[in-house]
Design an enzyme around this catalytic site. Structure first.
Site, PDB file in Angstrom:
ATOM      1  N   HIS A   1       0.814  -1.210   0.000  1.00 45.27           N
ATOM      2  CA  HIS A   1       0.000   0.000   0.000  1.00 45.27           C
ATOM      3  C   HIS A   1       0.853   1.267   0.000  1.00 45.27           C
ATOM      4  O   HIS A   1       1.907   1.343   0.614  1.00 45.27           O
ATOM      5  CB  HIS A   1      -0.920   0.006   1.217  1.00 45.27           C
ATOM      6  CG  HIS A   1      -0.175  -0.073   2.527  1.00 45.27           C
ATOM      7  ND1 HIS A   1       0.274   1.028   3.208  1.00 45.27           N
ATOM      8  CD2 HIS A   1       0.207  -1.138   3.272  1.00 45.27           C
ATOM      9  CE1 HIS A   1       0.898   0.671   4.318  1.00 45.27           C
ATOM     10  NE2 HIS A   1       0.865  -0.656   4.379  1.00 45.27           N
ATOM     11  N   ASP A   2       0.388   2.262  -0.752  1.00 44.01           N
ATOM     12  CA  ASP A   2       0.940   3.621  -0.736  1.00 44.01           C
ATOM     13  C   ASP A   2       2.351   3.720  -1.308  1.00 44.01           C
ATOM     14  O   ASP A   2       3.033   4.735  -1.113  1.00 44.01           O
ATOM     15  CB  ASP A   2       0.913   4.208   0.682  1.00 44.01           C
ATOM     16  CG  ASP A   2      -0.447   4.072   1.345  1.00 44.01           C
ATOM     17  OD1 ASP A   2      -1.419   4.612   0.801  1.00 44.01           O
ATOM     18  OD2 ASP A   2      -0.542   3.397   2.396  1.00 44.01           O
TER      19      ASP A   2
ATOM     20  N   GLY B   1       5.062  -1.027   2.805  1.00 48.77           N
ATOM     21  CA  GLY B   1       4.246   0.150   2.572  1.00 48.77           C
ATOM     22  C   GLY B   1       5.048   1.435   2.491  1.00 48.77           C
ATOM     23  O   GLY B   1       6.087   1.592   3.133  1.00 48.77           O
TER      24      GLY B   1
END
Length: 364
Positions: free
Chosen positions: A210-211, A228
């Site tokens: 994520h991200d 992340g």
């Protein structure tokens, strides 16, 4: 072109489509209704032309209206899905109600497009690939991407801070090859986004969490794992089975040796390796392959030695050594040297993790 609507069945929803799809083959008339075509003017991902990344020449896509459209009778295409011209959808594929599939896309058997997902023109989903998820937010994939066998792209993140119902986002550029069993997750919060640029080769069993922010023209070898919020710039290269700690930055034209565990930033142009990755010098072979001149490489080596391998026995801090390089009248005029210095300095910002450890003997 005006979009065609499919009259809802009495049962309604995907369940009726499922039951219908497995009872008997779709009639030609119903297939025509399912093919809701959208014009290039209404499709932001439509590619009129692409640039060949190997020889730099421009090549035009063949006319989509000359390509036959095929939907296998065992495929399940929701009536509200939007399909471009010349698509090919194999057996046991699923396309959800909010999906948009661009012109000339190919879905091999058992591949699926879920949620609010857009596929650009000429994308290929290999057997078992899953793109998108039934979550708030969106997954947007540009043109000419290949999603490998059983890859999962645009799924919910594996972050305990994610709150159910929050929007989450993933955006991928054009001309990427994402190989088998790779997983790429959406962002963990509405204010962030997972981004992948153009022309990346992401080999089998990689993970991009994520991200993350991944630039363009990168090569990730098998089992490259990004936690992340990792940032990877452009033209980086990883060997196999490497792990990158969350919030690390990987600079442009850097190289990570196989089996490395990266827990701090890698500045531009550098090479690291090791169970706790250490700087091993400049990525000389990578610089040569990408067309850096002999003079540029010579200047980078001189600056690297002044910073990380000082001759002076009175070892000062990295910041002092960088100031010494900036005071060199010749080196400071070289743009690549200034770029490397800025990359190192940025890694010491308050919200960053500092650079990988370095060894103070002769550069290899």
């Amino acid at each position: 072109m005006e979009k065609q609507k499919i009259p809802p069945s009495p049962a309604g929803g995907m369940s009726s489509a499922l039951s219908f799809g497995f009872r008997r083959p779709l009639s030609l008339a119903l297939r025509g209704l399912i093919l809701r075509r959208f014009s290039s003017s209404s499709n932001p991902l439509h590619c009129f032309a692409e640039e060949d990344k190997h020889d730099g020449t421009e090549k035009r896509d063949p006319p989509h209206h000359n390509r036959p459209t095929f939907i296998h009778p065992a495929a399940i295409v929701h009536p509200e899905a939007i399909l471009g011209q010349g698509v090919s959808i194999g057996p046991f594929c699923t396309i959800g109600p909010s999906a948009k599939v661009g012109n000339a896309c190919q879905l091999y058997p058992g591949s699926h497009v879920f949620g609010n997902t857009e596929l650009g023109d000429n994308c290929v989903l290999m057997v078992g690939a899953v793109v998108g998820d039934d979550l708030p937010g969106h997954t947007v994939i540009g043109c000419n991407n290949t999603i490998g066998h059983h890859a999962v792209v645009g799924a919910k993140c594996q972050d305990m801070k994610y709150k159910p119902g929050n929007e989450c986002f993933l955006e991928i550029g054009a001309n990427n090859e994402i190989r088998e069993h790779t997983s790429i997750h959406r962002s963990s919060k509405p204010s962030d986004i997972t981004v992948i640029g153009d022309n990346n080769l992401i080999m089998g069993s990689c993970h991009i969490a994520h991200d993350c922010k991944v630039g363009s023209n990168n090569v990730f070898a098998n089992n490259t794992l990004l936690a992340g919020h990792v940032v990877v710039e452009d033209h980086a290269h990883t060997a196999g089975a490497i792990v990158v700690h969350q919030f690390c930055h990987i600079g442009s034209f850097s190289f990570i040796g196989g089996g490395s565990v990266v827990s701090q930033d890698i500045p531009k142009y550098m090479m690291v390796s090791g169970e706790r990755a250490q700087l091993r010098g400049l990525n000389l072979e990578g610089l040569r392959r990408h067309g850096f001149s002999v003079a540029e490489i010579r200047s980078l080596r001189a600056a690297y030695r002044k910073i990380f391998m000082p001759i002076n026995a009175n070892l000062r801090g990295v910041e002092d050594r960088m100031v010494q390089v900036e005071q060199d009248e010749e080196l400071v005029l070289v743009p690549t040297v200034r770029s490397m210095l800025q990359s190192i300095r940025d890694s010491f910002a308050e919200d960053r993790r500092g650079i990988c450890k370095f060894r103070s003997w002769i550069e290899t």
